[in-house]
Write an enzyme that holds these catalytic residues in place. Structure first.
Site, PDB file in Angstrom:
ATOM      1  N   ARG A 165      16.068 -67.809   8.113  1.00 13.07           N
ATOM      2  CA  ARG A 165      15.737 -66.390   7.940  1.00 13.07           C
ATOM      3  C   ARG A 165      15.549 -65.684   9.306  1.00 13.07           C
ATOM      4  O   ARG A 165      14.718 -64.784   9.436  1.00 13.07           O
ATOM      5  CB  ARG A 165      14.466 -66.193   7.098  1.00 13.07           C
ATOM      6  CG  ARG A 165      14.580 -66.689   5.687  1.00 13.07           C
ATOM      7  CD  ARG A 165      15.568 -65.881   4.868  1.00 13.07           C
ATOM      8  NE  ARG A 165      15.454 -66.206   3.459  1.00 13.07           N
ATOM      9  CZ  ARG A 165      16.031 -67.251   2.857  1.00 13.07           C
ATOM     10  NH1 ARG A 165      16.804 -68.078   3.566  1.00 13.07           N
ATOM     11  NH2 ARG A 165      15.877 -67.471   1.576  1.00 13.07           N
ATOM     12  N   SER A 239      11.470 -63.169  -1.884  1.00 18.19           N
ATOM     13  CA  SER A 239      10.405 -63.950  -1.250  1.00 18.19           C
ATOM     14  C   SER A 239       9.656 -63.074  -0.252  1.00 18.19           C
ATOM     15  O   SER A 239      10.282 -62.493   0.637  1.00 18.19           O
ATOM     16  CB  SER A 239      10.983 -65.128  -0.485  1.00 18.19           C
ATOM     17  OG  SER A 239      11.714 -65.954  -1.345  1.00 18.19           O
ATOM     18  N   GLU A 335       8.366 -62.712   5.358  1.00 13.73           N
ATOM     19  CA  GLU A 335       9.815 -62.607   5.582  1.00 13.73           C
ATOM     20  C   GLU A 335      10.180 -61.109   5.587  1.00 13.73           C
ATOM     21  O   GLU A 335      11.134 -60.687   6.211  1.00 13.73           O
ATOM     22  CB  GLU A 335      10.511 -63.336   4.420  1.00 13.73           C
ATOM     23  CG  GLU A 335      12.008 -63.296   4.460  1.00 13.73           C
ATOM     24  CD  GLU A 335      12.653 -63.914   3.221  1.00 13.73           C
ATOM     25  OE1 GLU A 335      12.423 -65.106   2.950  1.00 13.73           O
ATOM     26  OE2 GLU A 335      13.396 -63.198   2.540  1.00 13.73           O
TER      27      GLU A 335
HETATM   28  N1  EPU Z   1       7.169 -73.490  -6.616  1.00 12.11           N
HETATM   29  C1  EPU Z   1       5.952 -73.581  -7.248  1.00 12.11           C
HETATM   30  N2  EPU Z   1       5.368 -72.423  -7.677  1.00 12.11           N
HETATM   31  C2  EPU Z   1       5.939 -71.227  -7.512  1.00 12.11           C
HETATM   32  C3  EPU Z   1       7.172 -71.124  -6.858  1.00 12.11           C
HETATM   33  C4  EPU Z   1       7.788 -72.282  -6.416  1.00 12.11           C
HETATM   34  O1  EPU Z   1       5.404 -74.662  -7.415  1.00 12.11           O
HETATM   35  O2  EPU Z   1       5.345 -70.233  -7.940  1.00 12.11           O
HETATM   36  C5  EPU Z   1       7.852 -74.735  -6.191  1.00 12.11           C
HETATM   37  C6  EPU Z   1       9.053 -75.008  -7.088  1.00 12.11           C
HETATM   38  O3  EPU Z   1       8.713 -75.727  -8.223  1.00 12.11           O
HETATM   39  C7  EPU Z   1       9.951 -75.813  -6.168  1.00 12.11           C
HETATM   40  C8  EPU Z   1       9.670 -75.222  -4.805  1.00 12.11           C
HETATM   41  O4  EPU Z   1       8.397 -74.574  -4.898  1.00 12.11           O
HETATM   42  O5  EPU Z   1       9.580 -77.157  -6.163  1.00 12.11           O
HETATM   43  C9  EPU Z   1      10.735 -74.280  -4.321  1.00 12.11           C
HETATM   44  O6  EPU Z   1      10.857 -73.190  -5.217  1.00 12.11           O
HETATM   45  P1  EPU Z   1      12.253 -72.390  -5.387  1.00 12.11           P
HETATM   46  O7  EPU Z   1      13.387 -73.345  -5.585  1.00 12.11           O
HETATM   47  O8  EPU Z   1      12.039 -71.339  -6.405  1.00 12.11           O
HETATM   48  O9  EPU Z   1      12.551 -71.764  -3.997  1.00 12.11           O
HETATM   49  P2  EPU Z   1      11.635 -71.158  -2.822  1.00 12.11           P
HETATM   50  O10 EPU Z   1      11.523 -72.172  -1.751  1.00 12.11           O
HETATM   51  O11 EPU Z   1      10.383 -70.590  -3.375  1.00 12.11           O
HETATM   52  C10 EPU Z   1      13.660 -70.264  -1.456  1.00 12.11           C
HETATM   53  C11 EPU Z   1      14.099 -68.983  -0.842  1.00 12.11           C
HETATM   54  C12 EPU Z   1      14.659 -68.045  -1.901  1.00 12.11           C
HETATM   55  C13 EPU Z   1      15.830 -68.743  -2.564  1.00 12.11           C
HETATM   56  C14 EPU Z   1      15.358 -70.056  -3.152  1.00 12.11           C
HETATM   57  C15 EPU Z   1      16.481 -70.880  -3.728  1.00 12.11           C
HETATM   58  C16 EPU Z   1      12.680 -68.651   1.097  1.00 12.11           C
HETATM   59  C17 EPU Z   1      11.545 -67.885   1.679  1.00 12.11           C
HETATM   60  N3  EPU Z   1      12.988 -68.346  -0.154  1.00 12.11           N
HETATM   61  O12 EPU Z   1      12.566 -69.973  -2.319  1.00 12.11           O
HETATM   62  O13 EPU Z   1      15.132 -66.898  -1.256  1.00 12.11           O
HETATM   63  O14 EPU Z   1      16.397 -67.931  -3.582  1.00 12.11           O
HETATM   64  O15 EPU Z   1      14.741 -70.873  -2.128  1.00 12.11           O
HETATM   65  O16 EPU Z   1      17.264 -71.372  -2.679  1.00 12.11           O
HETATM   66  O17 EPU Z   1      13.273 -69.498   1.777  1.00 12.11           O
HETATM   67  C18 EPU Z   1      14.427 -64.726  -0.551  1.00 12.11           C
HETATM   68  O18 EPU Z   1      14.512 -65.140   0.600  1.00 12.11           O
HETATM   69  O19 EPU Z   1      14.095 -63.536  -0.819  1.00 12.11           O
HETATM   70  C19 EPU Z   1      14.688 -65.639  -1.640  1.00 12.11           C
HETATM   71  C20 EPU Z   1      14.503 -65.288  -2.919  1.00 12.11           C
END
Ligand code: EPU
Length: 339
Positions: A165, A239, A335
């Site tokens: 990012r 995010s 972010e």
């Molecule tokens: N999780 C939780 N609780 C929550 C949210 C997530 O326990 O409320 C856990 C999930 O179960 C999973 C892990 O955290 O084990 C990761 O969650 P998720 O796959 O939803 O992805 P993220 O890491 O929260 C990132 C990006 C997103 C992108 C997704 C999928 C960042 C800051 N965010 O989110 O990007 O869509 O991965 O690749 O890196 C964005 O940047 O605006 C964005 C939406």
């Protein structure tokens, strides 16, 4: 000369739906118009905010200065060989439309990035990414207008200094350029990235055995729609925080205390922990405070239910940062750009 308007509401131009005004506002449809604008005394004397899709900003007050909406359009295939397509895209094109156009043309490589809000010009600024793919994986070069010299400069991959990012446009080159066109090197051969998150599972539930790039995009769209609020219905900017990258020693300590904590090993010294998990564990998921809150299906997303205020969202973000720091010793960094 492009038409400069006064006192324009930015409510429909930021995905949080925050009702702040721009003192001056102008829409740019071509590089030549931007050149003319840069030469205008108003441009020289004002604070400048360049808007893409408005999906990564949090407006805390009216903007005293000139807001520029970049609408430069066009998707052009400039070259192809046996393996790749080289495509140039106007910065004002909506990112998701470009993804869908690529899928129609069988240009592979960005199918995992379907439905990310925002414009093509904003995408390299923060190296957008999802489901195991980042824009840096398909980036070729970009054309940016230097706001001081009024010359177009080409930034190749190395010059953009992409990180998680991150790019040079958020750091040493911040505020100095307007990205006009972005070039991508897309693939003829299909190399699917299915290992991340729920993609395989979702394809399976769709009864797809040999997925096409269109199928992968459909799976990504289904996953995103199940977790992320549609900004047209509930204001949000995806995010809110980046996932923190912590030293292995801290990770090991946390993993011992919370064996279920998900994590992504970066190298032998650093581990990325999902901020959404930390925020949920700290008790914030689904919390509503009047007109704002934390999304109930993904705790990394802050939401504006309608009449929320930017400063209240900033306060909520700070409260979340404090409680995650207190509980886990981990600092969360936004972010989203707070303006
Ligand atoms: N999780 C939780 N609780 C929550 C949210 C997530 O326990 O409320 C856990 C999930 O179960 C999973 C892990 O955290 O084990 C990761 O969650 P998720 O796959 O939803 O992805 P993220 O890491 O929260 C990132 C990006 C997103 C992108 C997704 C999928 C960042 C800051 N965010 O989110 O990007 O869509 O991965 O690749 O890196 C964005 O940047 O605006 C964005 C939406």
């Amino acid at each position: 000369m492009p038409n400069i308007l006064k006192n324009i509401s930015l409510k429909s131009l930021n995905t949080f739906g925050l009702d702040c005004k721009a003192q001056y506002f102008v829409e740019i449809n071509a590089i030549e118009e931007m050149r003319e604008l840069v030469a205008n005394p108003l441009f020289q004397s004002q604070r400048i905010l360049i808007l893409g899709g408005g999906s990564n900003i949090l407006l805390t007050q009216d903007f005293e200065g000139l807001v520029i909406k970049n609408n430069i359009s066009g998707i052009e295939l400039v070259e192809e060989n046996a393996e790749h397509f080289w495509v140039k895209v106007g910065a004002g094109e909506v990112w998701h439309n470009f993804v869908m156009h690529s899928i129609e043309k069988q240009w592979a490589g960005i199918e995992n990035l379907a439905l990310i809000p925002g414009t093509v010009g904003a995408a390299p600024m923060q190296n957008i990414g999802a489901y195991g793919v980042e824009i840096k994986d398909v980036f070729w070069q970009l054309e940016a207008l230097n706001l001081s010299t009024r010359e177009i400069e080409i930034f190749d991959h190395a010059a953009c200094a992409f990180g998680y990012r991150e790019s040079v446009f958020k750091h040493s080159k911040k505020g100095q350029y307007m990205i006009c066109r972005v070039g991508f090197k897309l693939n003829k051969g299909v190399h699917l990235h299915l290992e991340y998150g729920a993609i395989l599972e979702t394809l399976k539930s769709m009864h797809i055995v040999e997925p096409s790039i269109k199928d992968v995009a459909s799976a990504v769209i289904a996953i995103r729609q199940s977790k992320l609020p549609d900004p047209k219905k509930i204001g949000n900017s995806g995010s809110f925080f980046k996932n923190p990258v912590v030293p292995t020693a801290l990770y090991s300590k946390l993993k011992a205390a919370y064996p279920d904590m998900p994590a992504y090993i970066q190298d032998d010294q650093l581990v990325k922990i999902p901020a959404g998990w930390l925020i949920e564990q700290a008790g914030w998921k689904g919390k509503r405070l009047g007109e704002i809150g934390v999304h109930d299906k993904q705790a990394l997303v802050l939401v504006n239910y309608g009449a929320g205020k930017g400063n209240d969202l900033v306060k909520l973000a700070q409260d979340i940062q404090h409680s995650v720091l207190e509980k886990f010793g981990v600092t969360l960094h936004p972010e989203v750009n707070i303006i």
